[in-house]
Write a protein that holds these residues in place. Structure first.
Motif, short mmCIF file in Angstrom:
data_model
loop_
_atom_site.label_atom_id
_atom_site.label_comp_id
_atom_site.label_asym_id
_atom_site.label_seq_id
_atom_site.Cartn_x
_atom_site.Cartn_y
_atom_site.Cartn_z
N ASP A 1 15.57 -4.63 -23.95
CA ASP A 1 16.38 -5.66 -23.29
C ASP A 1 15.61 -6.18 -22.08
O ASP A 1 15.31 -5.42 -21.16
N PHE A 2 15.29 -7.47 -22.09
CA PHE A 2 14.53 -8.04 -20.97
C PHE A 2 15.24 -7.83 -19.63
O PHE A 2 14.60 -7.69 -18.60
N ALA A 3 16.57 -7.77 -19.67
CA ALA A 3 17.34 -7.59 -18.43
C ALA A 3 17.18 -6.20 -17.86
O ALA A 3 17.50 -5.96 -16.69
N ASP A 4 16.67 -5.24 -18.67
CA ASP A 4 16.55 -3.86 -18.21
C ASP A 4 15.16 -3.53 -17.65
O ASP A 4 14.94 -2.41 -17.18
N ALA B 1 23.64 -8.27 -36.00
CA ALA B 1 23.38 -6.97 -35.37
C ALA B 1 24.23 -6.80 -34.12
O ALA B 1 24.85 -5.74 -33.90
N TYR B 2 24.29 -7.85 -33.30
CA TYR B 2 25.09 -7.76 -32.07
C TYR B 2 26.59 -7.74 -32.37
O TYR B 2 27.36 -7.07 -31.68
N LEU B 3 27.02 -8.47 -33.38
CA LEU B 3 28.43 -8.42 -33.76
C LEU B 3 28.83 -7.03 -34.22
O LEU B 3 29.91 -6.52 -33.89
N ARG B 4 27.96 -6.37 -34.98
CA ARG B 4 28.25 -5.00 -35.42
C ARG B 4 28.22 -4.03 -34.24
O ARG B 4 29.01 -3.09 -34.19
N GLN B 5 27.32 -4.28 -33.30
CA GLN B 5 27.29 -3.44 -32.10
C GLN B 5 28.62 -3.54 -31.35
O GLN B 5 29.20 -2.52 -30.96
N SER C 1 18.99 -4.80 -31.94
CA SER C 1 17.81 -5.62 -32.16
C SER C 1 17.51 -5.65 -33.65
O SER C 1 18.22 -5.02 -34.45
N VAL C 2 16.48 -6.38 -34.02
CA VAL C 2 16.08 -6.45 -35.42
C VAL C 2 14.56 -6.29 -35.53
O VAL C 2 13.82 -6.61 -34.60
N SER C 3 14.15 -5.78 -36.69
CA SER C 3 12.74 -5.75 -37.04
C SER C 3 12.54 -6.72 -38.20
O SER C 3 13.46 -7.46 -38.57
N ALA D 1 18.15 -4.21 -39.16
CA ALA D 1 18.84 -4.38 -37.88
C ALA D 1 19.14 -3.00 -37.33
O ALA D 1 19.52 -2.09 -38.08
N LYS D 2 18.98 -2.83 -36.01
CA LYS D 2 19.17 -1.52 -35.39
C LYS D 2 20.14 -1.61 -34.22
O LYS D 2 20.20 -2.61 -33.51
N ILE D 3 20.90 -0.53 -34.03
CA ILE D 3 21.80 -0.38 -32.88
C ILE D 3 21.61 1.01 -32.30
O ILE D 3 21.55 1.99 -33.05
#
Length: 198
Positions: free
Chosen positions: A51-54, A82-86, A124-126, A130-132
């Motif tokens: 996460d760029f914000a981190d 991916a973000y919706l599933r997160q 995120s995704v590769s 998709a990964k959480i």
């Protein structure tokens, strides 16, 4: 879509490398979409921040319940999905906490109890999946000094009794994963039985 859940009894650190693609296959020989859960510390190294914000922030805790989800059902993988599933996973966990009488607040993908931060998460995704990563503090120990945190073991009921402990933690993890998988599978079934608009 079939999703395999494996809870690992071994305690090990989440350092951010586990968000890499096909980690479940490389570590445990699990093919396809999966959710791996375990208990362990979190200390994300700068080279593994996603996460760029981190960037420049500390993301660490002595003791967390960790969830790593990986999905191969969309090719190419979709960051929005991916973000919706997160967020779905986060909301399901909040729903479960509410059943224990625990009031929470959500800000994006973060859960707060008594204005103290309980969880961390990233999606995120590769090129292939998709990964959480979703993780919950168990104790308010080893977290960054500039973040007011709380752990599941710190939460008390109205009689000042501890709600979660080592005896029921894995049940809580399994309940969360089971509901999340059921929700995703139900969506798949709804898609398959719905007539498209012409």
């Amino acid at each position: 879509m079939t999703i395999t859940h494996k809870h690992v009894d071994e305690i090990f650190e989440y350092d951010g490398s586990q968000i890499n693609p096909s980690w479940a296959f490389q570590e445990f020989g699990i093919y396809g979409s999966s959710i791996i859960t375990w208990i362990g510390p979190v200390n994300i190294t700068p080279d593994n921040l996603k996460d760029f914000a981190d960037v420049g922030l500390e993301i660490k805790s002595n003791y967390m319940a960790n969830f790593i989800c990986e999905f191969f059902d969309q090719q190419p993988p979709n960051m929005r999905v991916a973000y919706l599933r997160q967020r779905l996973l986060v909301m399901i966990f909040r729903e479960i906490l509410s059943e224990y009488g625990i009031a929470t607040k959500r800000e994006g993908d973060d859960i707060f109890v008594d204005e103290r931060k309980l969880s961390i998460s990233i999606a995120s995704v590769s090129l292939s999946s998709a990964k959480i990563h979703f993780a919950l503090n168990l104790e308010d120990k080893g977290t960054p000094d500039d973040v007011d945190t709380i752990g599941l073991y710190d939460i008390k009921d109205n009689n000042n009794n501890q709600i979660f402990n080592e005896d029921n933690l894995v049940d809580l993890i399994n309940k969360t994963v089971d509901r999340f998988i059921d929700e995703i599978e139900t969506i798949e079934k709804d898609i398959s039985k719905t007539k498209v608009l012409l």
